[in-house]
Design a protein around this motif. Structure first.
Motif, PDB file in Angstrom:
ATOM      1  N   THR A 193      -6.007  -0.041  -2.291  1.00 49.43           N
ATOM      2  CA  THR A 193      -6.215   1.109  -3.131  1.00 49.43           C
ATOM      3  C   THR A 193      -5.659   2.305  -2.721  1.00 49.43           C
ATOM      4  OG1 THR A 193      -8.462   0.021  -3.519  1.00 49.43           O
ATOM      5  CG2 THR A 193      -8.240   2.409  -3.927  1.00 49.43           C
ATOM      6  N   LEU A 235       2.347   1.743  -3.290  1.00 49.54           N
ATOM      7  CA  LEU A 235       0.978   2.227  -4.405  1.00 49.54           C
ATOM      8  C   LEU A 235       0.774   3.547  -4.126  1.00 49.54           C
ATOM      9  CD1 LEU A 235      -0.785   1.218  -6.614  1.00 49.54           C
ATOM     10  CD2 LEU A 235      -2.486   0.942  -4.695  1.00 49.54           C
ATOM     11  N   GLN A 236       0.769   4.098  -2.979  1.00 52.50           N
ATOM     12  CA  GLN A 236       0.441   5.346  -2.588  1.00 52.50           C
ATOM     13  C   GLN A 236       1.479   6.395  -3.126  1.00 52.50           C
ATOM     14  OE1 GLN A 236      -2.463   6.562  -1.000  1.00 52.50           O
ATOM     15  NE2 GLN A 236      -1.629   8.526  -1.895  1.00 52.50           N
ATOM     16  N   ASP A 249      -6.948   4.532 -12.878  1.00 53.18           N
ATOM     17  CA  ASP A 249      -7.680   5.527 -13.221  1.00 53.18           C
ATOM     18  C   ASP A 249      -7.464   6.764 -13.156  1.00 53.18           C
ATOM     19  OD1 ASP A 249     -10.542   5.862 -14.437  1.00 53.18           O
ATOM     20  OD2 ASP A 249     -11.101   6.592 -12.263  1.00 53.18           O
ATOM     21  N   HIS A 291       0.829  -1.206   0.010  1.00 54.34           N
ATOM     22  CA  HIS A 291       0.227   0.010  -0.189  1.00 54.34           C
ATOM     23  C   HIS A 291       0.751   1.173   0.059  1.00 54.34           C
ATOM     24  CE1 HIS A 291      -2.558   2.983   1.638  1.00 54.34           C
ATOM     25  NE2 HIS A 291      -3.434   2.599   0.783  1.00 54.34           N
ATOM     26  N   THR A 341      -6.366   7.532  -9.350  1.00 53.22           N
ATOM     27  CA  THR A 341      -6.494   6.080  -8.412  1.00 53.22           C
ATOM     28  C   THR A 341      -6.399   4.743  -8.860  1.00 53.22           C
ATOM     29  OG1 THR A 341      -8.891   7.472  -7.755  1.00 53.22           O
ATOM     30  CG2 THR A 341      -8.634   4.923  -7.321  1.00 53.22           C
ATOM     31  N   ALA A 342      -5.416   4.090  -8.050  1.00 50.39           N
ATOM     32  CA  ALA A 342      -5.013   2.853  -8.214  1.00 50.39           C
ATOM     33  C   ALA A 342      -5.346   1.651  -7.381  1.00 50.39           C
ATOM     34  CB  ALA A 342      -3.574   2.932  -8.746  1.00 50.39           C
ATOM     35  N   SER A 343      -5.573   0.528  -7.844  1.00 51.29           N
ATOM     36  CA  SER A 343      -5.685  -0.478  -6.730  1.00 51.29           C
ATOM     37  C   SER A 343      -4.965  -1.773  -7.341  1.00 51.29           C
ATOM     38  CB  SER A 343      -7.298  -0.788  -6.817  1.00 51.29           C
ATOM     39  OG  SER A 343      -7.801  -1.353  -7.686  1.00 51.29           O
ATOM     40  N   ALA A 401      -1.081  -3.118 -11.200  1.00 53.57           N
ATOM     41  CA  ALA A 401      -1.893  -2.294 -10.560  1.00 53.57           C
ATOM     42  C   ALA A 401      -3.133  -1.607 -11.278  1.00 53.57           C
ATOM     43  CB  ALA A 401      -1.203  -1.164  -9.949  1.00 53.57           C
ATOM     44  N   VAL A 407       1.026   6.637  -6.941  1.00 57.99           N
ATOM     45  CA  VAL A 407      -0.094   7.269  -7.248  1.00 57.99           C
ATOM     46  C   VAL A 407       0.144   8.761  -7.094  1.00 57.99           C
ATOM     47  CG1 VAL A 407      -2.585   7.712  -6.630  1.00 57.99           C
ATOM     48  CG2 VAL A 407      -1.765   5.663  -6.816  1.00 57.99           C
ATOM     49  N   ARG A 451      -7.090  -6.386  -1.395  1.00 56.53           N
ATOM     50  CA  ARG A 451      -6.864  -5.336  -2.310  1.00 56.53           C
ATOM     51  C   ARG A 451      -6.641  -4.177  -1.697  1.00 56.53           C
ATOM     52  NH1 ARG A 451      -6.762  -6.489  -7.439  1.00 56.53           N
ATOM     53  NH2 ARG A 451      -7.017  -4.807  -8.751  1.00 56.53           N
ATOM     54  N   VAL A 477      -5.320   6.661  -3.605  1.00 52.47           N
ATOM     55  CA  VAL A 477      -5.597   7.990  -4.433  1.00 52.47           C
ATOM     56  C   VAL A 477      -4.701   9.034  -4.322  1.00 52.47           C
ATOM     57  CG1 VAL A 477      -7.398   9.678  -4.875  1.00 52.47           C
ATOM     58  CG2 VAL A 477      -7.999   7.231  -4.100  1.00 52.47           C
TER      59      VAL A 477
END
Length: 111
Positions: free
Chosen positions: A101, A44-45, A78, A41, A89-91, A75, A48, A99, A103
């Motif tokens: 996510t 991912l953050q 969007d 996470h 936004t990604a997940s 990933a 993003v 999962r 933003v």
């Protein structure tokens, strides 16, 4: 010769260990899985946030998708404008069927 005495506790430690071992393994597995999901996470953050800045500067959507995909393979990304902001936004799948996510938004036209 040693005979069995009433109340002999030999072997009870092994039995208790055999009962406790699956619980210890389960707790360790869940703990390691939670740490792995948290680390994914965070990656991912961060990806993003970088992707939102790229998109706000006018980079192509393919470049934005590639930036997130390079940091977190698999990933789903969007990109959406929200007023003066561009939000990404990604997940992505994490361990244990979870999962995660994230933003990230940046001011459109920003540096």
């Amino acid at each position: 010769m040693t005979g069995r005495r009433l109340g002999d506790e030999r072997g009870s430690v092994v039995a208790e260990f055999a009962v406790a071992l699956p619980a210890v393994v389960l707790v360790l597995t869940v703990g390691i899985g939670a740490l792995a999901a948290g680390a994914r996470h965070v990656r991912l953050q961060d990806a993003v946030a970088d992707a939102a800045r790229l998109s706000a500067r006018g980079e192509s959507s393919q470049r934005v998708h590639d930036a997130v995909g390079a940091a977190v393979p698999g990933a789903v990304v969007d990109i959406a404008p929200r007023g003066d902001l561009v939000c990404v936004t990604a997940s992505a799948a994490a361990v244990l069927g979870l999962r995660v996510t994230a933003v990230g938004c940046a001011l459109a036209g920003g540096l």
